[in-house]
Design a protein around this motif. Structure first.
Motif, PDB file in Angstrom:
ATOM      1  N   THR A   5       0.884  -1.262  -0.231  1.00  0.00           N
ATOM      2  CA  THR A   5       0.037   0.015  -0.085  1.00  0.00           C
ATOM      3  C   THR A   5       0.921   1.298  -0.063  1.00  0.00           C
ATOM      4  OG1 THR A   5      -1.566  -1.292   1.353  1.00  0.00           O
ATOM      5  CG2 THR A   5      -1.915   1.446   1.456  1.00  0.00           C
ATOM      6  N   PRO A   6       0.641   2.225  -1.103  1.00  0.00           N
ATOM      7  CA  PRO A   6       1.428   3.283  -0.942  1.00  0.00           C
ATOM      8  C   PRO A   6       1.241   4.082   0.470  1.00  0.00           C
ATOM      9  CG  PRO A   6       0.143   3.126  -2.880  1.00  0.00           C
ATOM     10  CD  PRO A   6      -0.290   2.180  -2.013  1.00  0.00           C
ATOM     11  N   ALA A   7       2.335   4.682   0.812  1.00  0.00           N
ATOM     12  CA  ALA A   7       2.569   5.450   2.110  1.00  0.00           C
ATOM     13  C   ALA A   7       1.149   6.087   2.643  1.00  0.00           C
ATOM     14  CB  ALA A   7       3.623   6.007   2.351  1.00  0.00           C
ATOM     15  N   VAL A  56       5.483  -1.472   5.174  1.00  0.00           N
ATOM     16  CA  VAL A  56       5.518  -0.175   5.190  1.00  0.00           C
ATOM     17  C   VAL A  56       6.730   0.159   4.235  1.00  0.00           C
ATOM     18  CG1 VAL A  56       5.698   2.228   6.333  1.00  0.00           C
ATOM     19  CG2 VAL A  56       4.270   0.423   7.196  1.00  0.00           C
ATOM     20  N   LEU A  57       7.989  -0.300   4.626  1.00  0.00           N
ATOM     21  CA  LEU A  57       9.268   0.068   3.655  1.00  0.00           C
ATOM     22  C   LEU A  57       8.661  -0.300   2.263  1.00  0.00           C
ATOM     23  CD1 LEU A  57      11.931  -0.816   6.290  1.00  0.00           C
ATOM     24  CD2 LEU A  57      11.154   1.384   5.520  1.00  0.00           C
ATOM     25  N   ASP A  58       8.141  -1.357   2.028  1.00  0.00           N
ATOM     26  CA  ASP A  58       7.819  -2.119   0.778  1.00  0.00           C
ATOM     27  C   ASP A  58       7.014  -0.741  -0.066  1.00  0.00           C
ATOM     28  OD1 ASP A  58       9.400  -4.266   1.298  1.00  0.00           O
ATOM     29  OD2 ASP A  58       7.938  -5.489   1.516  1.00  0.00           O
ATOM     30  N   GLY A  59       5.932  -0.382   0.632  1.00  0.00           N
ATOM     31  CA  GLY A  59       5.181   0.473  -0.021  1.00  0.00           C
ATOM     32  C   GLY A  59       5.909   1.772  -0.423  1.00  0.00           C
ATOM     33  N   THR A  62       7.900   0.711  -3.586  1.00  0.00           N
ATOM     34  CA  THR A  62       7.110   0.869  -4.563  1.00  0.00           C
ATOM     35  C   THR A  62       6.728   2.233  -5.118  1.00  0.00           C
ATOM     36  OG1 THR A  62       6.051  -1.083  -4.015  1.00  0.00           O
ATOM     37  CG2 THR A  62       4.958  -0.019  -5.508  1.00  0.00           C
ATOM     38  N   THR A  63       6.575   3.261  -4.361  1.00  0.00           N
ATOM     39  CA  THR A  63       6.450   4.587  -4.512  1.00  0.00           C
ATOM     40  C   THR A  63       7.378   5.331  -5.149  1.00  0.00           C
ATOM     41  OG1 THR A  63       4.561   4.685  -2.737  1.00  0.00           O
ATOM     42  CG2 THR A  63       5.676   6.935  -3.516  1.00  0.00           C
ATOM     43  N   ALA A  69      10.456   5.665 -12.402  1.00  0.00           N
ATOM     44  CA  ALA A  69      10.284   5.123 -13.872  1.00  0.00           C
ATOM     45  C   ALA A  69       9.553   6.376 -14.469  1.00  0.00           C
ATOM     46  CB  ALA A  69       9.246   4.111 -13.647  1.00  0.00           C
ATOM     47  N   ALA A  70       8.561   7.085 -13.788  1.00  0.00           N
ATOM     48  CA  ALA A  70       8.030   8.261 -14.468  1.00  0.00           C
ATOM     49  C   ALA A  70       8.823   9.247 -14.839  1.00  0.00           C
ATOM     50  CB  ALA A  70       7.004   8.936 -13.311  1.00  0.00           C
TER      51      ALA A  70
END
Length: 82
Positions: A5-7, A56-59, A62-63, A69-70
């Motif tokens: 889940t994004p932070a 949380v860190l994985d989120g 990912t963010t 990438a953007a």
């Protein structure tokens, strides 16, 4: 496996709160002053807290990866214009 889940979308305690509680649990276990049954319950709680911290860190990871990438796509697109 579900995507982290994004932070910004998270509910519940923050990473800092989770980590502080995990540190408290570890200190209590390391003290050696808790009975075995209580120590086992603390260990299980610590495992759950560690998992929650990692999620949380994985989120956050990912963010950051999505933002990078953007940014890369934007840089490539600008290069194509020239």
């Amino acid at each position: 496996m579900t995507e982290p889940t994004p932070a910004a979308d998270r509910q519940g305690p923050s990473y800092e709160e989770l980590r502080a509680e995990l540190e408290r649990v570890v200190r209590e276990l390391e003290s050696g002053r808790v009975p075995l049954e209580e120590a086992m319950a603390l260990w299980e709680k610590g495992e759950k807290l560690a998992d929650a911290c990692q999620k949380v860190l994985d989120g956050y990871r990912t963010t950051v990866e999505k933002a990078r990438a953007a940014h890369h796509r934007d840089v490539v697109a600008l290069g194509d214009e020239g």
